[in-house]
Scaffold this motif. Structure first.
Motif, PDB file in Angstrom:
ATOM      1  N   GLU A 218      66.928  63.956 -37.790  1.00  0.00           N
ATOM      2  CA  GLU A 218      66.399  64.422 -39.087  1.00  0.00           C
ATOM      3  C   GLU A 218      66.010  65.882 -39.005  1.00  0.00           C
ATOM      4  N   LYS A 219      66.477  66.656 -39.986  1.00  0.00           N
ATOM      5  CA  LYS A 219      66.169  68.082 -39.989  1.00  0.00           C
ATOM      6  C   LYS A 219      64.648  68.284 -40.122  1.00  0.00           C
ATOM      7  N   GLY A 220      64.111  69.194 -39.308  1.00  0.00           N
ATOM      8  CA  GLY A 220      62.683  69.491 -39.415  1.00  0.00           C
ATOM      9  C   GLY A 220      61.778  68.448 -38.782  1.00  0.00           C
ATOM     10  N   ALA A 221      62.362  67.486 -38.019  1.00  0.00           N
ATOM     11  CA  ALA A 221      61.542  66.409 -37.442  1.00  0.00           C
ATOM     12  C   ALA A 221      60.481  66.964 -36.499  1.00  0.00           C
ATOM     13  N   LEU A 222      60.857  67.915 -35.646  1.00  0.00           N
ATOM     14  CA  LEU A 222      59.895  68.476 -34.697  1.00  0.00           C
ATOM     15  C   LEU A 222      58.821  69.285 -35.425  1.00  0.00           C
ATOM     16  N   GLU A 223      59.241  69.999 -36.445  1.00  0.00           N
ATOM     17  CA  GLU A 223      58.291  70.835 -37.194  1.00  0.00           C
ATOM     18  C   GLU A 223      57.200  69.952 -37.828  1.00  0.00           C
ATOM     19  N   LYS A 224      57.625  68.789 -38.346  1.00  0.00           N
ATOM     20  CA  LYS A 224      56.649  67.892 -38.991  1.00  0.00           C
ATOM     21  C   LYS A 224      55.590  67.403 -37.998  1.00  0.00           C
ATOM     22  N   ALA A 225      55.981  67.341 -36.715  1.00  0.00           N
ATOM     23  CA  ALA A 225      55.038  66.821 -35.707  1.00  0.00           C
ATOM     24  C   ALA A 225      54.215  67.936 -35.062  1.00  0.00           C
ATOM     25  N   ALA A 226      54.279  69.142 -35.588  1.00  0.00           N
ATOM     26  CA  ALA A 226      53.629  70.295 -34.943  1.00  0.00           C
ATOM     27  C   ALA A 226      52.152  70.039 -34.641  1.00  0.00           C
ATOM     28  N   GLY A 227      51.735  70.439 -33.444  1.00  0.00           N
ATOM     29  CA  GLY A 227      50.320  70.411 -33.070  1.00  0.00           C
ATOM     30  C   GLY A 227      49.729  69.023 -32.892  1.00  0.00           C
ATOM     31  N   THR A 228      50.549  68.011 -32.600  1.00  0.00           N
ATOM     32  CA  THR A 228      50.013  66.635 -32.581  1.00  0.00           C
ATOM     33  C   THR A 228      49.812  66.037 -31.181  1.00  0.00           C
ATOM     34  N   LEU A 229      50.492  66.564 -30.157  1.00  0.00           N
ATOM     35  CA  LEU A 229      50.491  65.846 -28.871  1.00  0.00           C
ATOM     36  C   LEU A 229      49.856  66.644 -27.733  1.00  0.00           C
ATOM     37  N   ASN A 230      49.285  65.896 -26.772  1.00  0.00           N
ATOM     38  CA  ASN A 230      48.690  66.538 -25.596  1.00  0.00           C
ATOM     39  C   ASN A 230      49.688  66.706 -24.457  1.00  0.00           C
ATOM     40  N   PHE A 231      50.633  65.788 -24.386  1.00  0.00           N
ATOM     41  CA  PHE A 231      51.534  65.771 -23.219  1.00  0.00           C
ATOM     42  C   PHE A 231      52.884  65.227 -23.671  1.00  0.00           C
ATOM     43  N   ILE A 232      53.938  65.902 -23.254  1.00  0.00           N
ATOM     44  CA  ILE A 232      55.291  65.434 -23.591  1.00  0.00           C
ATOM     45  C   ILE A 232      56.094  65.306 -22.306  1.00  0.00           C
ATOM     46  N   ILE A 233      56.749  64.166 -22.131  1.00  0.00           N
ATOM     47  CA  ILE A 233      57.693  63.993 -21.027  1.00  0.00           C
ATOM     48  C   ILE A 233      59.091  64.095 -21.615  1.00  0.00           C
ATOM     49  N   SER A 234      59.863  65.046 -21.140  1.00  0.00           N
ATOM     50  CA  SER A 234      61.241  65.154 -21.614  1.00  0.00           C
ATOM     51  C   SER A 234      62.187  64.586 -20.574  1.00  0.00           C
ATOM     52  N   THR A 235      62.930  63.575 -20.972  1.00  0.00           N
ATOM     53  CA  THR A 235      63.872  62.929 -20.043  1.00  0.00           C
ATOM     54  C   THR A 235      65.315  63.345 -20.318  1.00  0.00           C
ATOM     55  N   VAL A 236      65.526  64.213 -21.285  1.00  0.00           N
ATOM     56  CA  VAL A 236      66.919  64.515 -21.648  1.00  0.00           C
ATOM     57  C   VAL A 236      67.514  65.548 -20.684  1.00  0.00           C
ATOM     58  N   HIS A 237      68.827  65.486 -20.532  1.00  0.00           N
ATOM     59  CA  HIS A 237      69.507  66.440 -19.640  1.00  0.00           C
ATOM     60  C   HIS A 237      70.276  67.468 -20.473  1.00  0.00           C
ATOM     61  N   VAL A 238      69.972  67.505 -21.761  1.00  0.00           N
ATOM     62  CA  VAL A 238      70.695  68.416 -22.671  1.00  0.00           C
ATOM     63  C   VAL A 238      69.714  69.436 -23.253  1.00  0.00           C
ATOM     64  N   ASP A 239      70.285  70.511 -23.819  1.00  0.00           N
ATOM     65  CA  ASP A 239      69.441  71.559 -24.399  1.00  0.00           C
ATOM     66  C   ASP A 239      68.686  71.028 -25.609  1.00  0.00           C
ATOM     67  N   MET A 240      67.462  71.501 -25.754  1.00  0.00           N
ATOM     68  CA  MET A 240      66.653  71.194 -26.939  1.00  0.00           C
ATOM     69  C   MET A 240      66.209  72.525 -27.522  1.00  0.00           C
ATOM     70  N   ASP A 241      65.633  72.464 -28.707  1.00  0.00           N
ATOM     71  CA  ASP A 241      64.973  73.641 -29.278  1.00  0.00           C
ATOM     72  C   ASP A 241      63.583  73.691 -28.617  1.00  0.00           C
ATOM     73  N   TRP A 242      63.521  74.301 -27.411  1.00  0.00           N
ATOM     74  CA  TRP A 242      62.291  74.217 -26.606  1.00  0.00           C
ATOM     75  C   TRP A 242      61.083  74.853 -27.304  1.00  0.00           C
ATOM     76  N   PRO A 243      61.231  76.002 -27.977  1.00  0.00           N
ATOM     77  CA  PRO A 243      60.062  76.526 -28.698  1.00  0.00           C
ATOM     78  C   PRO A 243      59.531  75.520 -29.735  1.00  0.00           C
ATOM     79  N   ALA A 244      60.442  74.810 -30.402  1.00  0.00           N
ATOM     80  CA  ALA A 244      59.993  73.802 -31.389  1.00  0.00           C
ATOM     81  C   ALA A 244      59.302  72.640 -30.678  1.00  0.00           C
TER      82      ALA A 244
END
Ligand code: NAP
Ligand code: ZN
Length: 334
Positions: A218-244
């Motif tokens: 979904e477009k804007g999914a990360l933006e909608k979740a801005a400022g919500t989490l203390n800790f994120i575990i990323s398990t993906v081996h592909v590029d993400m929008d890391w700043p987002a």
């Protein structure tokens, strides 16, 4: 003694039957008759030489469960007939500062079960008993095997980066590691958010422990979740929008990479500076962490959701893992 296994003879090749003679049984070695071996995405990276470190013949497999059939003269911890598991790590120097502190997974002389050694897509393995672990009886071997790499890799950062029950934790990528991360983070008492490129995983992610599910399609999914989490575990081996992704963290939040992303991360300094955020990584876990992880898993009913196939169907299991079709871990059975 001849060990029968499956090997890639060159980069990206289909696995073929292969046999080898193990080294003589060393004082701390045990022989394990393998009953189950999980297929981790690291096995795929190794077969495909994604890390430019692979040597062939390459026998993958580092989520091993089986029965001890022989023990070296120095082995005190196990006896013949016991069920044990072995993960990614199969050795350490045992005397560096990191080993002395119990952080064997940080030892500069770390040895790997299936890199430079022949791994667990096999009928047997001869390996250092100090990296073999007893498995709680509550957990079936098929569901336990993926805990030996996938499980410890997501449990360890929750422990070593001091994740607390009041915190909100995100898991990016609901595959082999991710589906276990949801369960561990939930058992830690956290509010858990799953981020996935597969909207069809929502119901299962919630059953595994996610309170929230965010479809990355979904477009804007990360933006909608801005400022919500203390800790994120990323398990993906592909590029993400890391700043987002960093923007999803609260002040002092941490993004922990466990997925082996190939490309360098491009991160603006201010996305870290202004709210004192950090990007960290974590490799598997130490020996005590492995023991704790199994205790927690047994107590909370944490187990891998698996698709088991006979060891002879190894290429089917490898293909399903490579294509991201496994729900959620392929396990080979002898
Ligand atoms: P996996 O079962 O294949 O899961 C990876 C997940 O990534 C997929 O299920 C998928 O989840 C997500 N994904 C997002 N975009 C994708 C794309 N374009 N192609 C494929 N998947 C995509 O892999 P795994 O066994 O969990 O391993 C994950 C990574 O962790 C690998 O790089 C592995 O080498 C690494 N690893 C690291 C350690 C360590 O010590 N740090 C230990 C073990 C494994 P969604 O469908 O939910 O998006
Ligand atoms: Zn692994």
């Amino acid at each position: 003694m001849e060990i029968h296994c499956y090997a890639a003879m060159k980069e990206k090749a289909r696995l073929k039957e292969f046999t080898y003679e193990p080294m003589p049984l060393a004082p701390f070695d045990i022989d394990i008759e393998i009953t189950h071996c999980g297929v981790c995405h690291s096995d795929i990276h190794l077969i495909d030489n994604d890390w430019q470190l692979s040597e062939y013949p390459l026998v993958p497999g580092h989520e091993i469960v089986g029965t001890v059939t022989d023990v070296g003269v120095g082995v005190m911890a196990f006896e013949k007939g016991e069920r044990v598991g072995v993960g990614w790590q199969s050795g350490a120097c045992y005397h560096c500062d990191y080993c002395m502190r119990g952080d064997h997974n940080l030892c500069p002389d770390i040895k790997a079960t299936c890199m430079g050694n022949y791994g667990g897509f096999a009928d047997m393995i001869r390996t250092d008993s100090r990296f073999a672990f007893a498995i709680p009886e509550q957990i079936e071997s098929e569901n336990a095997a993926p805990l030996l790499c996938g499980g410890i890799t997501v449990y360890n950062p929750l422990r070593s980066f001091d994740v607390e029950p009041h915190m909100k934790v995100g898991v990016i990528g609901i595959g082999g590691l991710g589906h276990l991360a949801l369960q561990f983070a939930r058992a830690f008492g956290c509010k858990v958010t799953a981020f996935s490129t597969s909207p069809d995983k929502e119901d299962e992610a919630r059953n595994l422990g996610a309170h929230y599910f965010i479809p990355l399609t979904e477009k804007g999914a990360l933006e909608k979740a801005a400022g919500t989490l203390n800790f994120i575990i990323s398990t993906v081996h592909v590029d993400m929008d890391w700043p987002a992704v960093l923007n999803v963290l609260k002040p002092k939040g941490k993004l922990c990479l466990v997925g082996a992303v190939a490309n360098p991360l491009v991160i603006p300094a201010f996305s870290l500076i202004l709210q004192q955020k950090s990007v960290v990584g974590s490799p598997i876990g130490g020996r005590m962490a492995m023991r704790e992880m199994f205790q927690l898993a047994a107590r909370h009913g944490i187990k891998a959701q698996t698709e088991a196939v006979p060891m002879t169907d190894v290429n089917t299991a490898v293909d399903r893992t490579r294509q991201g079709k496994a729900r959620y871990r392929m396990v080979l059975k002898n």
